[in-house]
Design an enzyme around this catalytic site. Structure first.
Site, PDB file in Angstrom:
ATOM      1  CG  ASN A  55      -1.910   1.075   1.248  1.00 37.41           C
ATOM      2  OD1 ASN A  55      -1.787   2.105   0.582  1.00 37.41           O
ATOM      3  ND2 ASN A  55      -2.958   0.843   1.959  1.00 37.41           N
ATOM      4  CB  SER A  84       4.791   1.498   8.982  1.00 37.97           C
ATOM      5  OG  SER A  84       4.249   0.284   8.470  1.00 37.97           O
ATOM      6  NE  ARG A 122      -3.886   6.669   2.344  1.00 39.77           N
ATOM      7  CZ  ARG A 122      -4.907   6.113   3.197  1.00 39.77           C
ATOM      8  NH1 ARG A 122      -5.404   4.872   2.842  1.00 39.77           N
ATOM      9  NH2 ARG A 122      -5.152   6.595   4.414  1.00 39.77           N
ATOM     10  CG  ASN A 123       2.177   0.661   5.665  1.00 47.34           C
ATOM     11  OD1 ASN A 123       3.544   0.880   6.261  1.00 47.34           O
ATOM     12  ND2 ASN A 123       1.472  -0.654   6.072  1.00 47.34           N
ATOM     13  CG  HIS A 124       4.027   6.641   6.513  1.00 48.30           C
ATOM     14  ND1 HIS A 124       3.410   7.162   7.489  1.00 48.30           N
ATOM     15  CD2 HIS A 124       3.990   7.374   5.362  1.00 48.30           C
ATOM     16  CE1 HIS A 124       2.670   8.230   6.870  1.00 48.30           C
ATOM     17  NE2 HIS A 124       3.239   8.464   5.487  1.00 48.30           N
TER      18      HIS A 124
END
Length: 341
Positions: free
Chosen positions: A45, A154, A47-49
């Site tokens: 994803n 995260s 948007r996952n950091h």
């Protein structure tokens, strides 16, 4: 009276671990989310950091956006980091990613993983769900040699923002630094081993070469040791000196040609270092620059560059080889005067 909408659950499974003998740290999620399962990739994803955090903490020289999944895995592996999830399979809301929707979880076999990879010393849980599932269903008592830590997630569901996540994940970098300091020559050994494997592979290609592969093997090892002796005298990092000297002829190893081999080794050796051991971006650049500059025997560079140049001429001298250029002889004469030879 309105009828409640029935929640549809599906059985989902995690991926095999990403782990090898270099691993010192294991980072555990709970279960791959919907996008990760769709792509069959850890933390897919955007948007996952996770990848942004790891690349930033360990000084990646390329951005997350520019990296393929294979390059991401290569990077974490080179840092001594392994990836897995606590849960092997479970029921989850159809097409869901939220940890809160996980049910009937069966955990992965961590006893087998830790037995196979005894180098793992630290386990970090990426979020509360991973931590609590491990604590309740597995427990920490059986793994007393390993230290466990809970990190903020995260995940995009955790809205605290990247700067705060980076601050809280800084402990991962710190623990890896401690591991490196505990075994300061481990990276040198890994680099030399990979170089020897590369030379064995190149032997099969029957390429015409300006120097024999046997010479490359001898020179990389003895030059590394000579560089470490000089580093002791001059107060330079012993491991980095040994590594820079071991790889200084990387360009000639690949191409077989002496001409421009220093400059030709600059970019390839950076990629080689990323793949075989854990180096910060600054260390990678320092070593690569020493490779690039080592043929410029008349110029004065950084302390590390000077060690590589001096070790190169001294090692050749000790093998009885004549200095082909006046600048090489001048450097050798100055070095012999310095060390009392």
């Amino acid at each position: 009276m309105p009828m409640s909408k029935k929640v549809r659950l599906e059985e989902v499974s995690s991926f095999p671990p990403v782990c090898d003998e270099r691993a010192k740290i294991l980072i555990l999620g709970s279960m791959p989310g919907a996008e990760s399962r769709r792509q069959r990739q850890y933390y897919a994803n955007p948007r996952n950091h996770f990848w942004e955090i790891i690349f930033t903490l360990f000084g990646a020289t390329i951005s997350v956006a520019q990296s393929s999944y294979a390059e991401k895995l290569s990077f974490v592996g080179a840092q001594g980091i392994a990836l897995w999830d606590v849960i092997e399979r479970c029921l989850q809301k159809e097409n869901g990613s939220e940890d809160a929707t996980l049910a009937d979880a069966k955990t992965n076999d961590f006893a087998a993983l830790f037995a196979r990879y005894p180098g793992i010393q630290h386990v970090f849980f990426n979020g509360a769900k991973a931590y609590e599932t491990f604590r309740r269903q597995i427990g920490f008592e059986a793994f007393k040699q390993i230290r466990f830590y809970k990190l903020t997630s995260s995940s995009p569901a955790n809205a605290i923002g990247l700067p705060r996540k980076l601050k809280e994940w800084e402990v991962v970098r710190m623990k890896m630094q401690e591991e490196r300091q505990a075994m300061p020559m481990e990276r040198l050994l890994a680099v030399q081993e990979r170089l020897l494997l590369l030379l064995d592979k190149l032997e099969e290609e029957k390429m015409e070469r300006d120097e024999t592969l046997n010479w490359e093997r001898l020179h990389l090892a003895s030059c590394a040791r000579t560089g470490q002796i000089l580093a002791l005298r001059r107060g330079v990092d012993l491991e980095l000196a040994g590594i820079a000297c071991a790889v200084h002829d990387y360009g000639r190893m690949l191409t077989g040609r002496q001409r421009d081999h220093a400059a030709n080794g600059y970019e390839p050796v950076k990629e080689f270092l990323r793949q075989c051991a854990s180096f910060s971006a600054a260390e990678n650049e320092m070593i690569a620059a020493a490779v690039r500059e080592h043929s410029s025997k008349s110029s004065v560079g950084t302390p590390l560059e000077e060690i590589v140049k001096d070790a190169d001429v001294l090692d050749c001298h000790l093998y009885g080889l004549p200095m082909a250029r006046a600048e090489q002889q001048k450097r050798l004469d100055a070095l012999l005067k310095e060390i009392g030879g």
